[in-house]
Design an enzyme around this catalytic site. Sequence first.
Site, mmCIF file in Angstrom:
data_model
loop_
_atom_site.group_PDB
_atom_site.id
_atom_site.type_symbol
_atom_site.label_atom_id
_atom_site.label_comp_id
_atom_site.label_asym_id
_atom_site.label_seq_id
_atom_site.Cartn_x
_atom_site.Cartn_y
_atom_site.Cartn_z
ATOM 1 N N LYS A 12 -15.880 2.097 -27.396
ATOM 2 C CA LYS A 12 -15.675 2.092 -25.950
ATOM 3 C C LYS A 12 -16.950 2.591 -25.285
ATOM 4 C CE LYS A 12 -12.152 1.264 -23.101
ATOM 5 N NZ LYS A 12 -11.384 -0.005 -23.175
ATOM 6 N N THR A 57 -9.997 0.719 -28.862
ATOM 7 C CA THR A 57 -11.066 1.316 -28.052
ATOM 8 C C THR A 57 -10.472 2.163 -26.938
ATOM 9 O OG1 THR A 57 -11.255 -0.596 -26.559
ATOM 10 C CG2 THR A 57 -12.589 -0.627 -28.570
ATOM 11 N N HIS A 250 -48.671 1.150 -12.681
ATOM 12 C CA HIS A 250 -50.031 0.948 -12.203
ATOM 13 C C HIS A 250 -50.155 1.219 -10.703
ATOM 14 C CE1 HIS A 250 -51.051 -0.788 -16.061
ATOM 15 N NE2 HIS A 250 -50.065 -1.651 -15.949
#
Length: 301
Positions: A12, A57, A250
């Site tokens: 889960k 689950t 950057h």
Amino acid sequence: MAIVLGPNRYGKAENRIVRIYRDTPRHEIHDISVSTALRGDFAAAHLAGDQSLVLPTDTQKQTAYSFAKEKGLLSIETYGLDLAGHFVDHVEPVQTARIEIEEFAWERVVIDGSEHDHTWVRRGQEVRTAAITVDGSGQDQRTWVVGGLKDLVILKSTGSEFTGFMHDEYTLLEPTGDRVMATSLDAGWRFSSTDVDWEAAYLQIKQILLRQFALVHSLALQQTLYEMGKAVLEACPFIAEIRLSAPNKHHFLYDLSPFGVENTNEVFHAADRPYGLIQATVLHDDAEDAGPAWDSYTGLV
């Protein structure tokens, strides 16, 4: 040629759990996302749809919520160890349990100069992470704990350069002896023991990482990452290895000459994409094998 079932697991993912401690008038809050994943002999579920050995689950979710109260949620590493140990020790078909946790920090609202007892604002500096893997049972049981952080955005306005790099016919980048260096750092560190003050260790390691980023005169982001990792290992004997992932955020000097304005390294374009992505592992040369410690389930930790 035969077709066979390969490695598999199920669980889960991303259960959002908030535990509030109300033992005193000054409440405490712990806010996490926890994912569980179980390995075992679940071939019948895949090959024949036989669920007789499958712990749902949903049951894993319910256990995670209940353990936030039963076992407590003061340190995500301890909570993860309790949860993984439960699945391996008390659910017979389970051979290995993997628990991945993200913790979201809150800080108290300040009212008239004093911290409020039960009101917070989300603190967005970074997300703390932990991944716990428990395999086997009894005397053969093995445990791996990885702590970490993600999305720690840091920037230094000088003390970084990038020169002497390789050139070919496609190279346009100009060398620079003074550049902005910025990143959104992800770091994970593998503990060599579970006898650790998890909270103190996290604060110590984060501070070391920030200190080295600030103080190391950087000739390359790669060099900075190595020095950061090296400093953690030198200061923390309970860490076997550290892995660092750093996108180079950057900052390009913006051309103001069309407006007759001189830009003396002060105005920059912060580029979003593409970005350089630098990754490094720093470890003790005699570190025990990592086993499944880094075998990510959700990809989030």
